[in-house]
Structures are given as structure tokens and as C-alpha cells.
Write a protein that holds these residues in place. Structure first.
Motif, short mmCIF file in Angstrom:
data_model
loop_
_atom_site.label_atom_id
_atom_site.label_comp_id
_atom_site.label_asym_id
_atom_site.label_seq_id
_atom_site.Cartn_x
_atom_site.Cartn_y
_atom_site.Cartn_z
N GLY A 123 0.84 -1.36 0.09
CA GLY A 123 0.27 -0.04 -0.02
C GLY A 123 0.70 1.03 0.17
O GLY A 123 0.04 2.33 0.02
N ALA A 124 1.78 1.27 0.35
CA ALA A 124 3.05 2.47 0.29
C ALA A 124 3.46 2.73 -0.83
O ALA A 124 3.16 1.82 -2.56
CB ALA A 124 3.96 2.21 0.54
N ARG A 125 2.85 4.14 -1.68
CA ARG A 125 3.06 4.82 -2.68
C ARG A 125 5.20 5.54 -2.84
O ARG A 125 5.52 5.06 -1.60
CB ARG A 125 3.01 6.05 -2.63
N VAL A 126 4.88 4.75 -3.51
CA VAL A 126 7.04 4.58 -4.36
C VAL A 126 7.47 5.40 -5.34
O VAL A 126 6.24 6.16 -5.79
CB VAL A 126 7.48 3.26 -4.25
N ASP A 127 8.60 5.21 -5.26
CA ASP A 127 9.17 6.64 -6.24
C ASP A 127 9.57 5.32 -7.76
O ASP A 127 9.24 4.44 -7.40
CB ASP A 127 10.45 7.90 -5.90
N GLY A 128 10.78 6.04 -8.48
CA GLY A 128 10.84 5.49 -9.66
C GLY A 128 12.08 4.48 -9.34
O GLY A 128 11.84 3.80 -10.49
N ALA A 129 12.84 4.26 -8.03
CA ALA A 129 13.48 3.39 -8.20
C ALA A 129 12.93 2.56 -7.19
O ALA A 129 13.61 1.38 -6.33
CB ALA A 129 15.02 3.90 -7.40
N GLY A 130 11.15 2.57 -6.38
CA GLY A 130 11.10 1.45 -5.63
C GLY A 130 10.62 1.59 -4.56
O GLY A 130 11.01 0.60 -3.47
N VAL A 131 11.16 2.92 -4.29
CA VAL A 131 11.75 3.70 -2.45
C VAL A 131 10.26 4.02 -1.85
O VAL A 131 9.54 5.31 -3.09
CB VAL A 131 12.91 4.58 -2.33
N ALA A 132 9.93 3.70 -0.94
CA ALA A 132 8.79 3.75 -0.34
C ALA A 132 8.98 5.37 -0.27
O ALA A 132 10.12 6.36 0.25
CB ALA A 132 8.28 3.69 0.93
N LEU A 133 7.86 6.67 -0.36
CA LEU A 133 7.77 7.89 -0.16
C LEU A 133 7.85 8.30 1.21
O LEU A 133 6.55 7.72 2.20
CB LEU A 133 6.68 8.51 -1.35
N ASP A 134 8.88 9.42 1.31
CA ASP A 134 8.57 10.30 2.38
C ASP A 134 9.14 11.52 2.09
O ASP A 134 10.11 12.40 2.17
CB ASP A 134 10.07 9.99 3.91
N ASP A 191 8.06 14.42 4.12
CA ASP A 191 8.78 15.74 4.96
C ASP A 191 10.36 15.04 5.39
O ASP A 191 10.35 15.79 6.05
CB ASP A 191 7.79 15.75 5.99
N LEU A 192 10.40 14.38 4.94
CA LEU A 192 12.10 13.50 4.65
C LEU A 192 12.36 13.28 6.39
O LEU A 192 13.29 13.82 7.47
CB LEU A 192 13.12 14.68 4.39
N ASP A 193 11.46 12.96 7.80
CA ASP A 193 11.04 12.75 8.50
C ASP A 193 12.04 11.23 9.17
O ASP A 193 12.13 10.83 10.10
CB ASP A 193 9.68 13.17 9.88
N GLY A 194 11.91 10.61 8.54
CA GLY A 194 12.39 8.82 8.98
C GLY A 194 10.74 8.14 8.76
O GLY A 194 10.89 7.19 9.38
N VAL A 195 9.62 8.86 8.13
CA VAL A 195 8.59 7.91 8.88
C VAL A 195 8.02 7.65 7.43
O VAL A 195 7.25 9.68 7.02
CB VAL A 195 8.24 8.34 9.30
N ILE A 196 7.93 6.88 6.78
CA ILE A 196 7.62 6.90 4.98
C ILE A 196 5.96 7.36 5.56
O ILE A 196 4.93 6.97 6.10
CB ILE A 196 7.23 5.43 4.33
N ASP A 197 5.59 7.61 4.47
CA ASP A 197 3.83 8.41 4.16
C ASP A 197 2.56 7.62 4.23
O ASP A 197 1.72 8.17 4.72
CB ASP A 197 3.15 8.46 2.50
N LEU A 198 3.34 5.73 4.20
CA LEU A 198 1.89 5.03 4.93
C LEU A 198 1.81 5.38 5.96
O LEU A 198 0.32 5.11 6.28
CB LEU A 198 2.52 3.98 4.19
N ASN A 199 3.01 5.97 6.54
CA ASN A 199 2.97 5.25 7.82
C ASN A 199 3.00 6.96 8.83
O ASN A 199 2.70 7.32 10.63
CB ASN A 199 4.11 4.43 8.84
N ASP A 200 3.20 8.04 8.30
CA ASP A 200 2.85 9.02 8.71
C ASP A 200 2.01 9.94 9.13
O ASP A 200 1.08 10.46 8.10
CB ASP A 200 3.74 9.98 7.75
#
Length: 472
Positions: free
Chosen positions: A299-310, A312-321
Motif C-alpha cells: 500500500g505504500a507509494r513509491v518513487d521510480g526506484a521502488g523506494v517508499a515515499l517520505d 517530509d523526510l522525517d524518517g517515517v514513510i507516508d504510509l505510516n506518517d
């Protein structure tokens, strides 16, 4: 199947593309970017015979040979169809037996014709586009219309012995004729085609064979056969000179066939190229071949390299933030522990004043409840202050207008604008339970002396049109 899918993307570029050793080069689609020759000049000549007439070129088992010659300017419209402007000049010789007294009548018809011919290339029309072989023979069909002027001569042993019959038809609208036939072309070289052609000329006249001015006119040659139009066969050997700098003429190629050939070459070139060979283990839509995070949570959204999006760059991926756009510690689900407002006032009154400072500049579309995008930043700052209040606090978001317009309209407009602000605040995380929208129209003027509006300068009327925040 793969080739057909590839062609779907490839064909639209065919008219623009030229190929070279260095790759694909595009050019504007104009007269200079043509890939093939499409003009030619054709000259030819051969035999001519009067047929389907009363006085014909075939008598007593013998053939009375006539001649014809032509020149045409040819334009190839597509690889299957072209047009030709044709000029033909010729002469037929004919004989016929009328009766014992008249004996055998003999004569000729000299004619000139200008015609416009349509040219259908049956070989290209029926050729499979996946046939990559070169071909040098082509069957063509011709049909067109023209104007034909002619002069005839007829003489026999009796009535026409001393006074031969002469007929002349000028080339005008009264000399309208039809022409059709077929030709077999051979591609000799990039500059020259050879053709064997047969054309059938339909005059539409009883006079074309020289038999008389009308069907019943003496001496009666036009009654020999039950024919109301005299027609002629023209057989020619022709040379076609192909004009232009390109190596191929359009009548000898099929652009779609060329596309298939290029597609085949590219398919062969990349036949060993495999996409997503290792699959997609985490089902994030990014192949494992280049996925930098092979265990992305479902369910996590990812960028073109398959990394889960964060975001606000706080270390918590958008799925759980829980605060996607505001940085916060991991132990607080990505939300800040302290309010991020620049300076939150201590007292409730000063907090409301601070909020109204940001509300003061809110702008709406003219006579609408749509908040203009330039006001979003001020509202976002107000949101951070409002979030500091507890759920026990209740507030009004009040909408007001100036004194222009009817009271009913202003009340409705101010209510919808207050509703729009409340909706924006709730969407940004403000609890809906603490907010109530109230539209007061022109009943809540900041400058009460501005009723009617003409009594005040415009800046005061503008100040009356507002949305503000008050405690309930």
C-alpha cells in the motif's frame, strides 16, 4: 503480435522520419521531406484500331493498321493511386462493305485527345505489406475522361467516288469522351520504367469512324452495325522518366511495408532484451531488476526506484506518517511534539487576534465562494494556531460582506464563503467539532457608516468584505 503493437507506435512517425547510420532524424512534413519520387513524364506510341463501329480496321480477314503516340505528365498521389494529364495523337484506318453498287468503302480518322486519367496500381493494392522482397513488374488500371477532336475521310466506288465524305469535330465540350484500359510496367532502373499499355477510347459519336453525319444519312454506312458509339483500341509501348532526387519512385514502394521492415529489424535487434526478468516481489509496480527497496510495505507509494515515499523526510514513510507534510519523530508517528507555529500567543484572545491577522487577507473569486490559491499559505498558518486549542473550545468562522447588493444575496454569499473556509480548515486537520460557519452578510459591517457603500472610500468597503474568527 509484438510486431503489430510496435507498429502502432511506429507508423505515426513514418511520414516525418528519415533514417541514417547515426539514428533517427526527424524533418518537417513538407515537400522537401518526401521519401520518394512522385512525378514522372511518360511518352509512348504504337498501333490504333477502330473497333465497335460501322467502318472498322478489321475487314475481310485483314487488319488496317493505324498509329498513335502520346505524352503524359504523371503525379503519384499514393503508392496505389496516381493521376495523369495525357495528350494523344493518332490515326485509324478502316474499311467496310455497304452494297454491290458502293463496293468497299475505305477511309481514316485522325484524332487529337486531351484526357485526365486515374491510375490504380493493382500490384501495390494487392501486395502483402509483410512481403519485403523487391518487385519489378506491376499491373496498372486506367480510367478517365477527355476531349477528343477528329477529322474523318470516307470514299467508295459509287456515291462517294468523286465526292468523298469529310467530317470534322472540333475539340470542345461537344467532344467529350471516355477512356480506360490497363498497363504492365517494368521497373528498368531508378530513372526509367517500361510499359506495355492498352487503352480503349469510347467516343460516344456515330461519326467517329467517318460513316456519316447521322445514323440515317446517305449513303448508309452508319447502319451496317447496330452501334451508337464508335470506339477505338490504342496499343502502346511507353517509357516513363521518373523525376526527382530520391532513389525510389512511390509507385514501386509501399511505405507501410517499409515500416514493417524497420519494425522487424528493431525487433530482431532487441529480441534478447527482457523486461522485469526477476519479477516484482513486493508488488509495488517497480521491477526487481532496478528496485532499490525489495520489501516495500503493501500500500505504500513509491518513487521510480521502488523506494517508499517520505514527503517530509522525517524518517517515517507516508504510509505510516500521520503528519505527512510536517516533520516529526518516529515515536510520535511522524508528527511534531510541539506546535510548529512561529510564535503561538499564550492567551486565547491573543491567539484569536493572531488567527484573524491571517484571515484578514483571504481572497475569493469574484461573487463566488472559491478561495484563491494565493490565500492558502495564510490559512495554513492559521491552521497551526487553531490546532493548539483543545476540543473543549468552540469557535465561529464569520463571513461578512459590504452593503452593495440585496440582503438575501449577501447573506447567502457570506455563508458559503464561511463554509468554504471551515471546509479548508477541516481538510487541514482542524477538528470539525470546534468550528461553526456563520454568514452575516451586510448585517456585520466593520465600518457601519458605509451603508450605502457610496458614502465610503473603496478601502473601507473592501474591509467590510471579510471572514474572521471569534470565540463562541
Amino acid at each position: 503480435m509484438k510486431k503489430n503493437i510496435f507498429l502502432l507506435f511506429f507508423v505515426p512517425f513514418l511520414g516525418l522520419a528519415q533514417t541514417s547510420e547515426k539514428g533517427m532524424v526527424t524533418k518537417p512534413f513538407n515537400n522537401e521531406s518526401r521519401l520518394f519520387k512522385d512525378w514522372s513524364i511518360t511518352v509512348g506510341g504504337g498501333a490504333a484500331f477502330m473497333t465497335n463501329a460501322d467502318v472498322t480496321s478489321f475487314y475481310d480477314g485483314k487488319v488496317n493498321w493505324g498509329w498513335n503516340g502520346f505524352v503524359s505528365l504523371d503525379k503519384q498521389i499514393t503508392h496505389t493511386f496516381g493521376l495523369s494529364l495525357l495528350y494523344t495523337k493518332g490515326e485509324t484506318k478502316q474499311k467496310a462493305y455497304l452494297n454491290d453498287a458502293a463496293g468497299v468503302g475505305h477511309g481514316y480518322t485522325k484524332f487529337d485527345q486531351v484526357a485526365l486519367l486515374g491510375d490504380v496500381n493493382f500490384s501495390n493494392l494487392m501486395r502483402r505489406v509483410d512481403n519485403h522482397s523487391k518487385f519489378r513488374w506491376a499491373l496498372h488500371g486506367y480510367a478517365g475522361i477527355g476531349l477528343t477532336g477528329y477529322k474523318t475521310f470516307l470514299q467508295d466506288n459509287n456515291l462517294l467516288s468523286k465526292w468523298p465524305l469529310y467530317i470534322e469535330q472540333k475539340m470542345n465540350v461537344g467532344s467529350f469522351t471516355y477512356i480506360g484500359g490497363a498497363g504492365l510496367k517494368y521497373n528498368v532502373s531508378r530513372l526509367l520504367d517500361l510499359e506495355l499499355r492498352a487503352l480503349y477510347l469510347i467516343s460516344g459519336d456515330e461519326e467517329f469512324d467517318g460513316g456519316g453525319w447521322s445514323r440515317t444519312a446517305p449513303p448508309g454506312y452508319n447502319l451496317i452495325n447496330d452501334s451508337y458509339t464508335d470506339n477505338a483500341w490504342l496499343f502502346n509501348l511507353a517509357l516513363s522518366f521518373k523525376l526527382g532526387k530520391h532513389p525510389d519512385h512511390l509507385r514501386w514502394v509501399d511505405p507501410l511495408q517499409d515500416a514493417y521492415a524497420k519494425a522487424g529489424n528493431l525487433e530482431e535487434k532487441f529480441k534478447d532484451f527482457k523486461v522485469c526478468e526477476k519479477g516484482d516481489m513486493d508488488n509495488d509496480g517497480v521491477c526487481d531488476d532496478w528496485d532499490r527497496q525489495l520489501d516495500t510495505p503493501a500500500g505504500a507509494r513509491v518513487d521510480g526506484a521502488g523506494v517508499a515515499l517520505d514527503s517530509d523526510l522525517d524518517g517515517v514513510i507516508d504510509l505510516n506518517d500521520k503528519c505527512v507534510m510536517v516533520p516529526g519523530p518516529i515515536e510520535n508517528s511522524g508528527c511534531p511534539k510541539e506546535p510548529v507555529a512561529q510564535s503561538i500567543p499564550v492567551s486565547k484572545t491573543s491567539a484569536i487576534d493572531e488567527i484573524n491577522k491571517y484571515f484578514n487577507g483571504i481572497e475569493f473569486e469574484l461573487n463566488k465562494d472559491i478561495i484563491r490559491e494565493k490565500s492558502f499559505n495564510d490559512l495554513d498558518k492559521a491552521v497551526e494556531i487553531i490546532k493548539t486549542f483543545g476540543l473543549q473550545e468552540k469557535f465561529l468562522v464569520v463571513g461578512a460582506t459590504d452593503s452593495r447588493g440585496s440582503a438575501i444575496y449577501n447573506k447567502k454569499l457570506s455563508q458559503s464563503r464561511a463554509d468554504a473556509v471551515v471546509k479548508y480548515l477541516v481538510n487541514k486537520g482542524v477538528p470539525a467539532s470546534i468550528l461553526t460557519a456563520e454568514g452575516r452578510g451586510k448585517e456585520d459591517l466593520k465600518y457601519v457608516e458605509c451603508d450605502p457603500a457610496t458614502k465610503c472610500p473603496e478601502w473601507k468597503n473592501e474591509a467590510n468584505r471579510r471572514v474572521y474568527f471569534v470565540a463562541r
